[in-house]
Design an enzyme around this catalytic site. Structure first.
Site: not given
Ligand SMILES: *Cc1c(COP(=O)(O)O)cnc(C)c1O
Length: 463
Positions: A321-323, A360, A421, A391, A278
């Site tokens: 971390p993803g984002r 998004r 995302y 559309c 997050g």
């Molecule tokens: C979505 C999610 C993440 C990654 O969130 P980011 O905002 O991309 O860092 C990590 N852990 C869990 C359990 C999630 O659901």
């Protein structure tokens, strides 16, 4: 977050409508390193380049729209997280942000672990050779088949999300003669976004087992009794696009409270705590994300302090971390199709993609920035809204931004920070074909996810 602006001398300056835009940058041709991937710049002709390749060449070779991903930047960021957390903590990249086999290999090489949350993501990870013990399996409704596959593969942890799942995973493990490491995902009543967080006793959402009312303690109680489960820790994930660390303080305080209760009741000190993902990134120049080393330091201090207070051994920390890893590493390259000025309002710029490649803005009211990429321009800034070709009037990519007033059909524009995302949430709405992901590094480009074709679409339509 609404910021009105009265920029010096842009077109429409006297008639700026309400919006979420800031004043145009002094130089619209400048590329703020905060929002662009590390190797992005402009060449002598003013064309945007990444990894040493001009976007005009990429557009010619791979078409538009296309996600252009800076591989060196991805590796830099992955490594920065890995290094920041050191050997006493684990970094799990959240695959849902964007996952492909190339990405899995990069993560493997850079020493990161991987979160998956579906059979499809697990299959991708395994097929690219990610060692199963470095995979964590998430989700609030894993199917019995998904559970069995994960246990059989030997994933490093399954994150349990409900009372039913505790039993299901234990059962699957026992029937395979295994003991599955698990974490229990709890909801701590903290929801964090950007600069604020809300802390409540209860949490009204589908994920996790509430700490409130002793439900999480009951989950641990039950899980500890099952032979098929090895309860290694507690998991908490509190939000997305977070800049302010104080939500993590409350979350850690509450999770450590549970660890203490577990110790007092069962005499067991759980070894791990996962604080989720997050962490925020810069979508526009107004965003100021923290560096991984600052985040690592803050989280480690928070957990250590809380554990000292509770007289617990400090557990091993993991983060997801993803984002924050993939988000800034890619931009979407579009070709401008039409330019439609609306007197007294703004100019609508239509591109050859839209909500099918970036949902998004429509879904979360997300803010993005945009730049003219195929050339520079000294024309006056004009207030634009970048829209797609779908559309649907909510088909907006960039709600409010400034582009040069001489923008014309055929120009290439680029929207930065679309690595997370966007491709992973892309759709075939209007039977759009999802764009490719082109990875660029050291002057070489290669497709890591190819563009969909009409044949792909028609193959699923079995008449
Ligand atoms: C979505 C999610 C993440 C990654 O969130 P980011 O905002 O991309 O860092 C990590 N852990 C869990 C359990 C999630 O659901």
């Amino acid at each position: 977050m609404s910021r009105s602006a009265h920029p010096a001398g842009p077109r429409h300056a006297d008639v700026l409508p309400e919006g979420h835009y800031t004043a145009p940058a002094d130089d619209l041709n400048a590329l703020d390193p905060k929002v662009w991937a590390h190797t992005v710049g402009r060449d002598a002709d003013g064309v945007v380049t990444v990894g040493g390749i001009a976007v005009t060449q990429l557009a010619e070779e791979y078409g538009t729209p296309a996600y252009i991903l800076d591989e060196a930047d991805f590796r830099d960021r992955a490594r920065a997280w890995r290094t920041a957390f050191g050997t006493d903590a684990d970094v799990f990249y959240a695959g849902k942000a964007f996952l492909s086999r190339a990405v899995v290999r990069w993560l493997d090489e850079e020493g990161l672990n991987l979160d998956v949350c579906s059979g499809g993501e697990l299959a991708t990870a395994l097929s690219a050779g990610m060692p199963a013990e470095r995979i964590a399996f998430h989700g609030n409704n894993k199917s019995p088949e998904e559970i069995e596959r994960a246990v059989r593969a030997g994933v490093g942890r399954i994150v349990l999300d409900s009372f039913q799942e505790i039993v299901r995973v234990a059962h699957a493990a026992e029937s395979l003669g295994k003991r599955q490491p698990v974490q229990i995902r709890v909801t701590v009543g903290v929801e964090a976004h950007t600069h604020e967080f809300i802390a409540t006793a209860h949490e009204d959402q589908k994920f996790g087992i509430p700490l409130a009312d002793g439900q999480a303690a009951e989950a641990v109680r039950r899980a500890l009794q099952l032979d098929g489960l090895d309860v290694i820790g507690i998991h908490s994930h509190i939000g997305s696009q977070i800049f302010d660390m104080s939500g993590f303080e409350v979350a850690a305080h509450r999770v450590v409270g549970l660890l203490k209760d577990v110790r007092d009741e069962h005499g067991v000190e759980l070894a791990e705590i996962d604080l989720g993902g997050g962490l925020g990134i810069a979508y526009t120049s107004d965003d100021d994300p923290r560096e991984p080393h600052e985040i690592a330091k803050a989280l480690s201090e928070i957990v250590t302090r809380e554990c000292e207070g509770a007289r617990l051994r400090t557990p091993r920390i993991s983060v997801e971390p993803g984002r924050a890893i993939v988000g800034p590493t890619a931009f979407t390259l579009y070709e401008v199709g039409t330019v439609k000025p609306l007197e007294g309002l703004r100019t609508y710029v239509s591109v050859d993609g839209g909500m099918s490649d970036n949902i998004r803005t429509a879904l979360y009211d997300a803010e993005y920035s945009v730049a003219l990429a195929s050339r520079t321009s000294d024309a006056e800034p004009m207030l634009v809204r970048v829209v797609g070709k779908h559309c649907e009037s909510g088909d907006i990519v960039v709600k409010d931004a400034f582009l040069p007033g001489d923008l014309a059909p055929g120009d290439l524009i680029a929207v930065p920070a679309t690595g997370a995302y966007c491709r992973s949430m892309a759709s075939n709405y209007n039977h759009a074909m999802r764009p490719p992901v082109v990875a660029v590094r050291d002057g070489a480009a290669r497709v890591i996810v190819r563009r969909e074709t009409e044949e792909d679409l028609l193959r699923l339509d079995v008449g």
